[in-house]
Scaffold this motif. Structure first.
Motif, PDB file in Angstrom:
ATOM      1  N   THR A   1       1.931   3.002   2.580  1.00  7.91           N
ATOM      2  CA  THR A   1       1.245   3.973   3.454  1.00  7.91           C
ATOM      3  C   THR A   1       2.170   5.086   3.936  1.00  7.91           C
TER       4      THR A   1
ATOM      5  N   PRO B   1      -3.212  -6.779   0.046  1.00 10.75           N
ATOM      6  CA  PRO B   1      -1.857  -6.700   0.628  1.00 10.75           C
ATOM      7  C   PRO B   1      -1.739  -7.539   1.899  1.00 10.75           C
TER       8      PRO B   1
ATOM      9  N   LYS C   1      -2.510  -0.644  -9.399  1.00  9.78           N
ATOM     10  CA  LYS C   1      -1.094  -0.329  -9.629  1.00  9.78           C
ATOM     11  C   LYS C   1      -0.681  -0.743 -11.042  1.00  9.78           C
TER      12      LYS C   1
ATOM     13  N   LEU D   1       0.814  -1.225   0.000  1.00 10.91           N
ATOM     14  CA  LEU D   1       0.000   0.000   0.000  1.00 10.91           C
ATOM     15  C   LEU D   1       0.846   1.273   0.000  1.00 10.91           C
TER      16      LEU D   1
ATOM     17  N   ASP E   1      12.137  -1.206  -2.844  1.00 11.59           N
ATOM     18  CA  ASP E   1      12.366  -0.012  -2.018  1.00 11.59           C
ATOM     19  C   ASP E   1      13.690  -0.118  -1.260  1.00 11.59           C
TER      20      ASP E   1
ATOM     21  N   LYS F   1       4.570   3.716  -4.959  1.00 11.48           N
ATOM     22  CA  LYS F   1       5.845   4.246  -4.435  1.00 11.48           C
ATOM     23  C   LYS F   1       7.021   3.708  -5.241  1.00 11.48           C
TER      24      LYS F   1
ATOM     25  N   GLY G   1      11.712   3.139   1.128  1.00 13.09           N
ATOM     26  CA  GLY G   1      10.362   2.862   1.602  1.00 13.09           C
ATOM     27  C   GLY G   1       9.777   3.936   2.492  1.00 13.09           C
TER      28      GLY G   1
HETATM   29  P1  UTP Z   1       6.915  -2.574   2.641  1.00  7.53           P
HETATM   30  O1  UTP Z   1       6.303  -2.925   3.927  1.00  7.53           O
HETATM   31  O2  UTP Z   1       8.139  -1.722   2.659  1.00  7.53           O
HETATM   32  O3  UTP Z   1       5.873  -1.866   1.657  1.00  7.53           O
HETATM   33  O4  UTP Z   1       7.174  -3.895   1.806  1.00  7.53           O
HETATM   34  P2  UTP Z   1       4.444  -1.285   1.911  1.00  7.53           P
HETATM   35  O5  UTP Z   1       3.638  -2.205   2.754  1.00  7.53           O
HETATM   36  O6  UTP Z   1       3.911  -0.953   0.569  1.00  7.53           O
HETATM   37  O7  UTP Z   1       4.776   0.081   2.651  1.00  7.53           O
HETATM   38  P3  UTP Z   1       4.148   0.784   3.941  1.00  7.53           P
HETATM   39  O8  UTP Z   1       4.736   0.043   5.108  1.00  7.53           O
HETATM   40  O9  UTP Z   1       2.651   0.678   3.854  1.00  7.53           O
HETATM   41  O10 UTP Z   1       4.641   2.193   3.847  1.00  7.53           O
HETATM   42  C1  UTP Z   1       8.363  -4.147   1.060  1.00  7.53           C
HETATM   43  C2  UTP Z   1       8.001  -4.494  -0.380  1.00  7.53           C
HETATM   44  O11 UTP Z   1       7.049  -5.551  -0.418  1.00  7.53           O
HETATM   45  C3  UTP Z   1       5.920  -5.201  -1.184  1.00  7.53           C
HETATM   46  C4  UTP Z   1       5.894  -3.679  -1.201  1.00  7.53           C
HETATM   47  O12 UTP Z   1       5.247  -3.203  -2.396  1.00  7.53           O
HETATM   48  C5  UTP Z   1       7.367  -3.313  -1.128  1.00  7.53           C
HETATM   49  O13 UTP Z   1       7.936  -3.232  -2.410  1.00  7.53           O
HETATM   50  N1  UTP Z   1       4.707  -5.769  -0.573  1.00  7.53           N
HETATM   51  C6  UTP Z   1       4.439  -5.590   0.747  1.00  7.53           C
HETATM   52  C7  UTP Z   1       3.835  -6.486  -1.370  1.00  7.53           C
HETATM   53  O14 UTP Z   1       4.077  -6.682  -2.589  1.00  7.53           O
HETATM   54  N2  UTP Z   1       2.700  -6.986  -0.815  1.00  7.53           N
HETATM   55  C8  UTP Z   1       2.401  -6.818   0.501  1.00  7.53           C
HETATM   56  O15 UTP Z   1       1.332  -7.318   0.946  1.00  7.53           O
HETATM   57  C9  UTP Z   1       3.308  -6.105   1.297  1.00  7.53           C
END
Ligand code: UTP
Length: 310
Positions: A24, A115, A69, A22, A142, A35, A268
């Motif tokens: 976030t 997610p 996305k 997401l 990230d 992102k 990230g």
């Molecule tokens: P992050 O925890 O850094 O990404 O996961 P996030 O959840 O998008 O970010 P926040 O915490 O909400 O800000 C590391 C990587 O794993 C992917 C994310 O897109 C990122 O590239 N990811 C994370 C998934 O593909 N699926 C998920 O369910 C969780």
């Protein structure tokens, strides 16, 4: 630290890039822009990791994306109209930049509908693998691990020990609380190759089993998919990749870590992302001089190069 060019050691054909989160920490921007597409100067983090995977010998990229996305897949597709316009205008340098991502390697996308965690995202990639692929690389978009080359070192370790190989950074003990930290034992006398006994998430400095923190590069044996199916939701109710790796270790599967003695940028979060952007801009001739002068002025620091100070 650079990595010496050695004989071809690649242990994988497919690189998985999970990009379905997401984001976030980048809201509100990530309401509309993934992102993974935010530019480091002018190039998205996802292109930088795709380039790293291609340089390590990956033939294809499996991009795990989420509903909404779609722009991630579009980024790796050819833009015929744009390319034609650039050709007509004689913009050859821009044309090369635009063609770079689509030409790096074959890209296939798989969807993670919700997610449910990094482990769940990696599990979605299994359907894209050929039956004879016995291991796979995973690169988190990230996380920039510089200079590139750690996947080659990880492949050499898998060739020697089999199993799965992870990547670590040696961080100051006071900072271990921000990371997953490895519990390690010596492997073969090389201080940068260690056997992993376990992992602790975000330990207090006094309790940390080492100062080796996990980075977003994995070379995983195909057994990881069975492990991901066997575990339940972990921290945050998400399927955690580290829980699957812990299960593999418990089952006696060899897991090693390569300690990367270089730089890492965590894209990230906005703070890490900004550092990366400044770092990359300072390496670009068209931006470096002006940015440097502006930064020094903004910080109220005399430029030692011009003030005569050593
Ligand atoms: P992050 O925890 O850094 O990404 O996961 P996030 O959840 O998008 O970010 P926040 O915490 O909400 O800000 C590391 C990587 O794993 C992917 C994310 O897109 C990122 O590239 N990811 C994370 C998934 O593909 N699926 C998920 O369910 C969780």
């Amino acid at each position: 630290m650079g990595y010496p060019a050695t004989e071809f050691v690649r242990q994988f054909r497919t690189a998985v890039v999970p990009a379905a989160g997401l984001g976030t920490r980048f809201l509100p921007a990530t309401k509309a822009v993934p992102k993974e597409l935010l530019p480091i100067v002018d190039t998205p983090g996802v292109e930088l990791v795709a380039q790293e995977a291609a340089a390590a010998g990956a033939e294809r990229l499996v991009l795990v994306t989420a509903p909404g996305k779609e722009s991630l897949a579009a980024y790796f597709a050819e833009s015929r109209e744009l390319e034609q316009t650039l050709v007509e205008r004689g913009k050859t340098a821009l044309l090369a930049k635009v063609r770079h991502a689509p030409n790096l390697l074959t890209v296939r996308t798989v969807l993670q509908q919700r997610p449910l965690g990094l482990g769940h995202a990696v599990l979605q990639a299994e359907q894209a693998l050929d039956p004879d692929e016995i291991s796979v690389a995973v690169l988190l978009p990230d996380d920039l691990v510089l200079p590139c080359g750690v996947l080659d070192a990880m492949s050499r370790v898998r060739r020697r020990y089999g199993g799965s190989v992870l990547c670590a950074f040696d961080v100051p003990r006071a900072e271990v609380g921000a990371y997953g930290v490895f519990d390690v034992a010596p492997a073969d006398g090389d201080p940068n190759v260690l056997r992993v006994n376990g992992m602790v998430e975000k330990p207090a400095p006094a309790d940390a089993p080492s100062t080796y923190a996990a980075a977003g590069r994995y070379l995983l044996d195909r057994a990881v998919f069975d492990a991901l199916r066997a575990i339940g939701p972990g921290a945050g109710g998400e399927l955690q990749l580290t829980d699957a790796i812990a299960l593999l270790i418990a089952q006696g599967h060899p897991v090693h870590v390569v300690v990367h003695r270089g730089t890492r940028h965590d894209l990230g979060n906005p703070g890490g992302y900004l550092r990366a952007a400044v770092d990359f801009a300072l390496n670009r001739t068209e931006y470096a001089a002006g940015l440097r002068v502006w930064l020094l002025d903004r910080l109220g620091v005399d430029d030692v190069r011009h003030s005569g100070a050593a």
